[in-house]
Design a protein around this motif. Structure first.
Motif, mmCIF file in Angstrom:
data_model
loop_
_atom_site.group_PDB
_atom_site.id
_atom_site.type_symbol
_atom_site.label_atom_id
_atom_site.label_comp_id
_atom_site.label_asym_id
_atom_site.label_seq_id
_atom_site.Cartn_x
_atom_site.Cartn_y
_atom_site.Cartn_z
ATOM 1 N N ALA A 93 0.815 -1.221 0.000
ATOM 2 C CA ALA A 93 0.000 0.000 0.000
ATOM 3 C C ALA A 93 0.844 1.263 0.000
ATOM 4 O O ALA A 93 0.368 2.322 -0.407
ATOM 5 N N PHE A 94 2.099 1.155 0.457
ATOM 6 C CA PHE A 94 2.937 2.337 0.649
ATOM 7 C C PHE A 94 4.169 2.382 -0.243
ATOM 8 O O PHE A 94 4.930 3.342 -0.184
ATOM 9 N N SER A 95 4.385 1.357 -1.039
ATOM 10 C CA SER A 95 5.625 1.285 -1.805
ATOM 11 C C SER A 95 5.738 2.458 -2.778
ATOM 12 O O SER A 95 4.728 2.999 -3.243
ATOM 13 N N PRO A 96 6.959 2.887 -3.085
ATOM 14 C CA PRO A 96 7.124 3.967 -4.063
ATOM 15 C C PRO A 96 6.428 3.671 -5.387
ATOM 16 O O PRO A 96 5.889 4.586 -6.024
ATOM 17 N N ARG A 97 6.404 2.408 -5.800
ATOM 18 C CA ARG A 97 5.730 2.056 -7.059
ATOM 19 C C ARG A 97 4.229 2.282 -6.953
ATOM 20 O O ARG A 97 3.602 2.829 -7.871
#
Length: 386
Positions: A93-97
């Protein structure tokens, strides 16, 4: 309490402006016992950076802490494998992607709607009328609580922030916090069936898909709301205030010699939206000639570390050209803020540039009071435009 020397504060003055007291503490020693806060404070940047990683001594596990009691045991209140497992489950939910591919476009769309509502008015309170809904709409997307009105998102976030900072034990504050967490639980319940049938990259959905227990799912959503609404709201309005009161630095961004990211990172160092992180002493130890005993409370004062004269030249000065690499704005170690990429995108790629592009003659139109030491930001910010 620890054997640290005692430093007494005036709680009201500390709430209004903690920086004079913190500067005195840093000058005279690295660790202080503050009776009015019921805790021992680490106030120098390098000590905070080092000791925060020593989870065997300064543990995030705080079963009797206000956050755990009021919001449930989230991953921020766990250490070691338990923390790592939940952090891994929430990472999609928080990844840079995910921020790049899913959230940023939604941030822009919702921010455009807020600006369109404001444009004809010629002025507003930038905290309540712009930063608040922009932050809340972004958080609705990230958490998966699309069924929550942005005003309710802000209300429940503030209620939890007030609750976990309620060291004085005000029963009305505690009761209001319980009302806010109950609202979040109700909104989670209303979304579960749809997200189980149609999973997405929201925090609620990825945790359910990972098979986390519902107590953990709920606690981590509440954690995201408590840390993902007020702090970005305060950083949006606060960074805008900093640039408007330092027009030469706003001009640098407009002529391309600096970036909105530079402004955000420097503001987050200068006026730390998250100024403190609490820890529980897990075992006896001695640090900086101070003896600590189990179950004592320690505060790592990020807001103080970010103004440490040993690390930053003229730390009391807002300067978007400085190297903010040593900043503790997002914490350090295993508990580095999971939402850092989302915050950076929302504030430096969306909220600030879109605000100043839409209102190039934006100007402050009254007093801008600040408050807070655990969480700090502007209480209001009247602005105008033509």
């Amino acid at each position: 309490m620890s054997t640290a020397p005692v430093y007494n504060i005036d709680p009201a003055a500390f709430l209004a402006d903690p920086y004079p007291d913190l500067a005195k503490m840093r000058a005279d020693g690295p660790v202080w016992q503050v009776p009015q806060l019921g805790a021992t404070l680490f106030v120098r940047r390098d000590d905070i950076f080092e000791q925060e990683k020593r989870i065997d001594v300064f543990s995030s596990y705080q079963p009797e802490g206000l956050m755990t009691v009021l919001m449930g045991e989230n991953m921020m209140r766990k250490d070691g494998p338990d923390h790592a497992a939940e952090r891994k489950a929430t990472f999609p939910a928080f990844s840079p992607r995910t921020v790049r591919d899913s959230w940023t476009a939604q941030f822009r769309a919702r921010t455009q709607e807020v600006l369109d509502r404001l444009a004809p008015k010629g002025g507003c309170d930038l905290v309540a009328d712009y930063a608040m809904p922009v932050s809340a709409e972004a958080l609705k997307a990230i958490t998966g609580l699309a069924n929550m009105d942005w005003r309710e998102m802000d209300r429940v976030s503030q209620g939890m922030i007030d609750g976990i900072a309620n060291y004085g034990g005000d029963p009305s504050v505690e009761a209001h916090c319980h009302d806010c967490t109950a609202s979040i639980d109700a909104h989670i319940d209303a979304r579960l069936e749809e997200l189980r049938d149609h999973p997405d990259t929201s925090l609620l959905s990825v945790q359910v898909e990972a098979g986390l227990p519902m107590d953990s799912v709920r606690a981590n959503v509440k954690l995201a709301i408590s840390g993902g609404q007020n702090e970005p709201r305060d950083a949006i309005a606060g960074a805008a205030w900093a640039l408007l009161t330092h027009p030469e630095q706003l001009a640098m961004i407009r002529d391309g010699s600096a970036t909105w990211r530079d402004a955000f990172e420097e503001y987050a160092r200068w006026i730390s939206p998250i100024g403190m992180s609490p820890r529980r002493v897990a075992r006896a130890d001695t640090v900086q000639k101070v003896a600590f005993e189990p179950e004592e409370r320690v505060f790592f004062m990020f807001g103080s570390g970010n103004r440490d004269e040993r690390v930053f030249d003229a730390p009391e000065v807002f300067d978007i050209t400085r190297d903010t690499g040593p900043s503790l704005a997002f914490g350090a170690g295993p508990h580095f803020c999971a939402g850092a990429a989302a915050s950076r995108a929302m504030i430096s790629e969306v909220a600030l540039p879109m605000l100043f592009d839409r209102f190039p003659d934006l100007a402050i139109d009254g007093e801008v009071p600040f408050a807070g030491w655990a969480f700090r930001g502007p209480l209001k910010m009247p602005v105008r435009w033509s």
